[in-house]
Design a protein around this motif. Structure first.
Motif, short mmCIF file in Angstrom:
data_model
loop_
_atom_site.label_atom_id
_atom_site.label_comp_id
_atom_site.label_asym_id
_atom_site.label_seq_id
_atom_site.Cartn_x
_atom_site.Cartn_y
_atom_site.Cartn_z
N GLY A 50 5.78 -83.16 -22.20
CA GLY A 50 5.47 -84.09 -21.13
C GLY A 50 4.46 -85.13 -21.60
O GLY A 50 3.65 -84.86 -22.50
N ASP A 51 4.51 -86.29 -20.93
CA ASP A 51 3.48 -87.27 -21.26
C ASP A 51 2.14 -86.85 -20.63
O ASP A 51 1.13 -87.53 -20.81
N SER A 52 2.14 -85.69 -19.94
CA SER A 52 0.88 -85.05 -19.54
C SER A 52 0.05 -84.71 -20.78
O SER A 52 -1.13 -84.38 -20.66
N ASP A 90 9.45 -86.48 -22.80
CA ASP A 90 9.21 -87.66 -21.94
C ASP A 90 9.22 -88.93 -22.78
O ASP A 90 8.61 -88.97 -23.86
N LYS A 120 13.36 -87.40 -20.85
CA LYS A 120 13.10 -87.49 -19.40
C LYS A 120 12.45 -88.84 -19.11
O LYS A 120 11.59 -89.28 -19.87
O1 KIV Z 1 4.42 -84.86 -18.10
C1 KIV Z 1 4.66 -83.76 -17.55
O2 KIV Z 1 4.10 -82.71 -17.88
C2 KIV Z 1 5.66 -83.75 -16.48
C3 KIV Z 1 5.77 -82.51 -15.65
C4 KIV Z 1 4.63 -82.39 -14.74
C5 KIV Z 1 7.06 -82.43 -14.95
O3 KIV Z 1 6.33 -84.72 -16.28
#
Ligand code: KIV
Length: 271
Positions: A50-52, A90, A120
């Protein structure tokens, strides 16, 4: 005699079948080799880079600053640790929204250099052309609707989305569009459980929820949150399975004491 156990890799088709068979899908984030290895060994169906990563790895307040090169690096690290799970990465902010050629270039780099199995991207009708272009190139796309953190400056807050009828209707129509465009799955973030249930029942592709109630076809959490590394982040939807912040700071402070007291290393720990 050797026992041959075949490892069944998870594919986008596996997820589709899981929805059909009403088997819940599990997804967690990972951003590095060692974590990815543990998450894969724990049996999740899919790992999200994720971009998280911008928040939990780099310490930014939002996901916006992370670059495509940085996301590709994280993806390369994860790919080396995974044997079974479907790896979804992502595309970061600014790498797919402006035009579909750029979106395809970004997606191709993520697949070719990163080694992801799928990408994603966040948004509905606004990014229709980008999704079409990427899907037409044979790259599996996971959608993301509801709270889309790359739009945080437009939303202004991280509160629950689509509580009002107009936004809920748009979300439903975006979900149907993403299905039509050929997305293989869809993340629903921080929306009312009733709406997530309705969306999940209205489309044939799996929905993966985060803060979207129990009726999504699967669930995703950020790894650092579910193992309790983030002391200050406690949204209602988060279930913490460990308190690693306390465990790790405790271990570090014990190490500091042992070294200060000349208790570490001892005879058995020396050559
Ligand atoms: O970047 C991320 O971790 C996400 C998740 C919260 C779905 O997009």
């Amino acid at each position: 005699m050797s026992v041959h156990t075949e490892l069944k890799k998870i594919t986008t088709e596996t997820l589709r079948k899981m929805k059909f068979d009403k088997v819940k899908i599990t997804m967690l984030t990972a951003y590095d080799f060692t974590t990815a290895k543990m998450v894969d060994a724990g049996g999740v169906d899919s790992i999200l880079i994720g971009d998280s990563a911008a928040n939990v790895m780099a310490g930014f307040d939002t996901t916006l600053p992370i670059t495509l090169d940085q996301m590709i690096y994280h993806t390369q690290c994860v790919v080396r640790g995974v044997e079974r799970a479907l790896i979804v990465a992502d595309l970061p902010f600014g790498t797919y929204q402006s035009n579909s050629e750029k979106a395809l270039e970004s997606a191709v780099r993520m697949m070719k250099e990163g080694g992801a199995h799928a990408i994603k991207i966040e948004g509905g009708i606004e990014i229709e052309k980008s999704i079409r272009k990427i899907v037409n190139a044979g790259i599996p796309v996971m959608g993301h609707l509801g709270l889309t953190p790359q739009s945080i400056y437009q939303f202004g807050t991280y509160k629950v989305r689509a509580k009002e009828d107009a936004e809920a209707e748009k979300l439903m129509s975006d979900a149907k569009l993403l299905e039509e465009l050929g997305c293989f799955a869809l993340v629903l973030e921080k929306i009312p459980a009733d709406l997530a249930k309705k969306v999940s029942e209205s489309i044939s592709i799996p929905t993966i929820g985060i803060g979207a109630g129990p009726d999504c076809d699967g669930q995703v959490l950020v790894y650092h949150d579910m193992v309790g590394m983030n002391k200050g982040f406690s949204p209602k939807f988060l279930r913490r399975y460990l308190d690693l912040y306390t465990e790790i700071t405790g271990a570090v402070s014990q190490y500091v004491k042992d070294v200060k007291n000349a208790d570490f290393p001892n005879q058995n720990e020396s050559y």
